[in-house]
Scaffold this motif. Structure first.
Motif, PDB file in Angstrom:
ATOM      1  N   PHE A   5       0.850  -1.187   0.000  1.00 35.77           N
ATOM      2  CA  PHE A   5       0.000   0.000   0.000  1.00 35.77           C
ATOM      3  C   PHE A   5       0.890   1.244   0.000  1.00 35.77           C
ATOM      4  O   PHE A   5       1.786   1.361   0.841  1.00 35.77           O
ATOM      5  CB  PHE A   5      -0.891   0.035   1.240  1.00 35.77           C
ATOM      6  N   LEU A   6       0.644   2.147  -0.930  1.00 35.69           N
ATOM      7  CA  LEU A   6       1.307   3.448  -0.942  1.00 35.69           C
ATOM      8  C   LEU A   6       0.232   4.501  -0.734  1.00 35.69           C
ATOM      9  O   LEU A   6      -0.643   4.690  -1.581  1.00 35.69           O
ATOM     10  CB  LEU A   6       2.033   3.680  -2.268  1.00 35.69           C
ATOM     11  N   ILE A   7       0.282   5.177   0.414  1.00 35.19           N
ATOM     12  CA  ILE A   7      -0.734   6.151   0.800  1.00 35.19           C
ATOM     13  C   ILE A   7      -0.078   7.529   0.819  1.00 35.19           C
ATOM     14  O   ILE A   7       0.802   7.798   1.645  1.00 35.19           O
ATOM     15  CB  ILE A   7      -1.328   5.811   2.173  1.00 35.19           C
ATOM     16  N   VAL A   8      -0.486   8.392  -0.104  1.00 37.86           N
ATOM     17  CA  VAL A   8       0.125   9.708  -0.258  1.00 37.86           C
ATOM     18  C   VAL A   8      -0.795  10.769   0.334  1.00 37.86           C
ATOM     19  O   VAL A   8      -1.893  11.009  -0.183  1.00 37.86           O
ATOM     20  CB  VAL A   8       0.414  10.008  -1.741  1.00 37.86           C
ATOM     21  N   LEU A   9      -0.348  11.391   1.415  1.00 37.84           N
ATOM     22  CA  LEU A   9      -1.053  12.525   1.998  1.00 37.84           C
ATOM     23  C   LEU A   9      -0.562  13.762   1.256  1.00 37.84           C
ATOM     24  O   LEU A   9       0.487  14.322   1.580  1.00 37.84           O
ATOM     25  CB  LEU A   9      -0.767  12.629   3.498  1.00 37.84           C
ATOM     26  N   ASP A  10      -1.310  14.157   0.253  1.00 35.80           N
ATOM     27  CA  ASP A  10      -0.864  15.168  -0.699  1.00 35.80           C
ATOM     28  C   ASP A  10      -0.468  16.461   0.001  1.00 35.80           C
ATOM     29  O   ASP A  10      -1.292  17.101   0.643  1.00 35.80           O
ATOM     30  CB  ASP A  10      -1.989  15.440  -1.710  1.00 35.80           C
ATOM     31  N   SER A  11       0.804  16.786  -0.080  1.00 34.07           N
ATOM     32  CA  SER A  11       1.408  18.041   0.394  1.00 34.07           C
ATOM     33  C   SER A  11       1.797  18.049   1.862  1.00 34.07           C
ATOM     34  O   SER A  11       2.224  19.090   2.372  1.00 34.07           O
ATOM     35  CB  SER A  11       0.511  19.254   0.114  1.00 34.07           C
ATOM     36  N   VAL A  12       1.713  16.919   2.580  1.00 35.74           N
ATOM     37  CA  VAL A  12       2.012  16.914   4.014  1.00 35.74           C
ATOM     38  C   VAL A  12       3.530  16.818   4.218  1.00 35.74           C
ATOM     39  O   VAL A  12       4.091  15.778   4.577  1.00 35.74           O
ATOM     40  CB  VAL A  12       1.262  15.776   4.739  1.00 35.74           C
ATOM     41  N   GLY A  13       4.222  17.915   3.947  1.00 38.22           N
ATOM     42  CA  GLY A  13       5.666  17.982   4.111  1.00 38.22           C
ATOM     43  C   GLY A  13       6.066  18.243   5.545  1.00 38.22           C
ATOM     44  O   GLY A  13       5.273  18.704   6.369  1.00 38.22           O
ATOM     45  N   ILE A  14       7.356  17.987   5.832  1.00 44.73           N
ATOM     46  CA  ILE A  14       7.831  18.140   7.219  1.00 44.73           C
ATOM     47  C   ILE A  14       9.133  18.929   7.267  1.00 44.73           C
ATOM     48  O   ILE A  14      10.060  18.586   7.985  1.00 44.73           O
ATOM     49  CB  ILE A  14       7.988  16.772   7.915  1.00 44.73           C
ATOM     50  N   GLY A  15       9.206  20.019   6.518  1.00 46.29           N
ATOM     51  CA  GLY A  15      10.365  20.899   6.626  1.00 46.29           C
ATOM     52  C   GLY A  15      11.175  20.975   5.359  1.00 46.29           C
ATOM     53  O   GLY A  15      11.241  20.026   4.573  1.00 46.29           O
ATOM     54  N   GLY A  16      11.814  22.125   5.158  1.00 42.03           N
ATOM     55  CA  GLY A  16      12.549  22.405   3.935  1.00 42.03           C
ATOM     56  C   GLY A  16      13.544  21.321   3.564  1.00 42.03           C
ATOM     57  O   GLY A  16      14.330  20.866   4.391  1.00 42.03           O
ATOM     58  N   ALA A  17      13.508  20.903   2.293  1.00 41.70           N
ATOM     59  CA  ALA A  17      14.448  19.907   1.771  1.00 41.70           C
ATOM     60  C   ALA A  17      15.847  20.502   1.680  1.00 41.70           C
ATOM     61  O   ALA A  17      16.021  21.714   1.773  1.00 41.70           O
ATOM     62  CB  ALA A  17      13.967  19.436   0.403  1.00 41.70           C
ATOM     63  N   PRO A  18      16.862  19.650   1.496  1.00 43.01           N
ATOM     64  CA  PRO A  18      18.226  20.179   1.400  1.00 43.01           C
ATOM     65  C   PRO A  18      18.409  21.227   0.303  1.00 43.01           C
ATOM     66  O   PRO A  18      19.244  22.114   0.432  1.00 43.01           O
ATOM     67  CB  PRO A  18      19.056  18.918   1.104  1.00 43.01           C
ATOM     68  N   ASP A  19      17.617  21.148  -0.766  1.00 38.19           N
ATOM     69  CA  ASP A  19      17.736  22.110  -1.860  1.00 38.19           C
ATOM     70  C   ASP A  19      16.583  23.114  -1.862  1.00 38.19           C
ATOM     71  O   ASP A  19      16.276  23.712  -2.899  1.00 38.19           O
ATOM     72  CB  ASP A  19      17.802  21.386  -3.208  1.00 38.19           C
ATOM     73  N   ALA A  20      15.952  23.346  -0.712  1.00 41.05           N
ATOM     74  CA  ALA A  20      14.801  24.252  -0.654  1.00 41.05           C
ATOM     75  C   ALA A  20      15.157  25.657  -1.118  1.00 41.05           C
ATOM     76  O   ALA A  20      14.316  26.358  -1.700  1.00 41.05           O
ATOM     77  CB  ALA A  20      14.235  24.288   0.767  1.00 41.05           C
ATOM     78  N   ALA A  21      16.392  26.086  -0.879  1.00 42.82           N
ATOM     79  CA  ALA A  21      16.793  27.442  -1.270  1.00 42.82           C
ATOM     80  C   ALA A  21      16.658  27.662  -2.768  1.00 42.82           C
ATOM     81  O   ALA A  21      16.307  28.758  -3.224  1.00 42.82           O
ATOM     82  CB  ALA A  21      18.231  27.712  -0.824  1.00 42.82           C
ATOM     83  N   ALA A  22      16.904  26.631  -3.545  1.00 42.92           N
ATOM     84  CA  ALA A  22      16.812  26.752  -5.001  1.00 42.92           C
ATOM     85  C   ALA A  22      15.374  26.999  -5.454  1.00 42.92           C
ATOM     86  O   ALA A  22      15.148  27.478  -6.573  1.00 42.92           O
ATOM     87  CB  ALA A  22      17.358  25.490  -5.668  1.00 42.92           C
ATOM     88  N   PHE A  23      14.416  26.686  -4.597  1.00 39.14           N
ATOM     89  CA  PHE A  23      13.002  26.879  -4.917  1.00 39.14           C
ATOM     90  C   PHE A  23      12.388  28.048  -4.155  1.00 39.14           C
ATOM     91  O   PHE A  23      11.181  28.266  -4.215  1.00 39.14           O
ATOM     92  CB  PHE A  23      12.221  25.600  -4.600  1.00 39.14           C
TER      93      PHE A  23
END
Length: 407
Positions: A5-23
């Motif tokens: 089962f792959l359950i995707v909670l659309d957009s439930v992020g938990i903090g800036g990714a390592p490359d968040a600055a680029a975005f």
């Protein structure tokens, strides 16, 4: 049974990714900032009040994953027991859009660059719009800019009804969106228009064309309906879904999974109008899914209704409602089942603008076949797909590493 089962909670992020600055997303934190808003009294509405309460998700590791991703435990959340199989993952794909996140979760990271429309007014190439008008015999078009869908429909909906001109707009994602009234313009006409647009934007490498039907007669009553349709390009390589289907495996796609994967390998597709009905569908499919079935679910309301609309209180209420129902799903899992709850990107409701945010995502495992302890930081969403592939006996996924406990 040995099911995945792959359950995707659309957009439930938990903090800036390592490359968040680029975005432009350094400091974004969907779950953490919702928890902050609740703790400060800004998360109260008619459905909830007080600190964010997610005991079941925290029992599975959401609080611990959030702390590992950001360096702090969000208020109201708790750490998981030491033997809980939680982790968090960073995206390697070049976009923070829905297809890129889902494809990478299913073993196919996006290494190419999507096409985007500039932040100008107008934003669409003139020849593209003229071709669209000619092909579909339109009186013209409205919008032609980056905008929130709900905002642009409120602003231009009456003019659209009066003139018959569709509302065409985009966002920071690789997307062209067309909003039109289900009755005055016609739903089938809108879908045909979007199919034409899909062919016209292919040379521009645009990831999605989205039909955004709405109803109502005034700005106060305009409301988007559940008849949204996404027209995506095909994934660049066979995904977990396609590889499982090619082996004769049962694939069940719940929610907008079929649209996200351009209906490639998505098996039987079932939809529902909201998260609660989606949960009911997930339970029904879990009860009847056979040996080696792969069930993929997208819970879109978190993103569409609360993230993009920058509504932390509504987002908190939706998370708490999902959390309360989670034991119903857990009770249906067998000793050979493996379920992973994760997300495809962030959409921090406290962040400027109305776009997705580049964030790490939680990786929470359930079922009798889950690992025996924390799985740590996964360097690619593809590790999720590779883990599910290994569980199903698929050995030819070229990206990602199947995870095991790290402590």
């Amino acid at each position: 049974m040995t099911r995945a089962f792959l359950i995707v909670l659309d957009s439930v992020g938990i903090g800036g990714a390592p490359d968040a600055a680029a975005f432009g997303d350094t400091g974004s934190d969907t779950v953490g900032h919702i928890a902050d808003a609740c703790a400060a009294g800004r998360g109260d509405n008619a459905e909830r009040n007080g600190p964010l309460r997610l005991p079941n998700l925290c029992r599975l590791g959401l609080g611990s994953a959030s702390e590992a991703s950001t360096g702090r435990l969000p208020p109201g959340l708790a750490r998981a027991p030491s033997d809980t199989a939680w982790g968090y993952a960073s995206e390697t794909s070049n976009g923070k859009d829905t297809p890129s996140g889902h494809w990478e979760l299913c073993g196919v990271p996006v290494s190419f660059d999507w096409g985007y429309f500039p932040v100008t007014r107008p934003c669409f190439p003139r020849d593209l719009m003229e071709q669209l008008v000619e092909a579909e015999n339109l009186p013209g078009w409205l919008g032609d800019r980056h905008e929130s869908g709900t905002v642009i429909i409120q602003e231009l909906g009456e003019e659209h009804i009066r003139t018959g001109k569709p509302i065409v707009y985009t966002s920071a994602d690789s997307v062209l969106q067309i909003a039109a009234h289900e009755e005055h313009f016609g739903l089938e006409r809108l879908l045909a228009l979007c199919e034409t647009a899909r062919a016209l934007v292919d040379p521009l490498n645009i990831g999605r064309v989205i039909a955004r039907p709405f109803v109502g007669e005034t700005p106060h009553t305009f409301k988007r309906t559940a008849n949204r349709r996404d027209y995506s390009v095909l994934p660049p390589e066979p995904t977990l879904l396609r590889r499982h289907a090619d082996r004769g495996g049962q694939v069940i796609s719940v929610g907008k999974i079929g649209d996200i994967f351009a209906h490639d390998g998505t098996g039987r597709e079932v939809k529902a109008p909201d998260n609660d009905a989606m949960f009911d569908l997930m339970l029904a499919e879990t009860r009847t899914a056979g040996e080696h079935a792969l069930i993929v679910v997208n819970f879109v309301d978190f993103d569409v209704h609360y993230g993009h609309r920058r509504d932390p209180a509504g987002y908190a209420a939706a998370l708490e409602h999902f959390d309360r129902r989670l034991p119903e799903f857990e009770a249906l899992l067998g000793p050979g089942d493996l379920a992973i709850i994760t997300a495809d990107h962030g959409c921090d409701p406290t962040w400027p603008g109305s776009d997705h945010t580049r964030e790490n995502v939680p990786v929470l495992t359930l079922g009798g076949a889950r690992p025996a302890g924390p799985v740590g930081h996964l360097s690619s969403f593809s590790d999720v797909g590779q883990t599910l592939a290994r569980h199903l006996g698929i050995t030819d996924m070229p990206h990602g590493r199947a995870f095991a406990r790290t402590a």
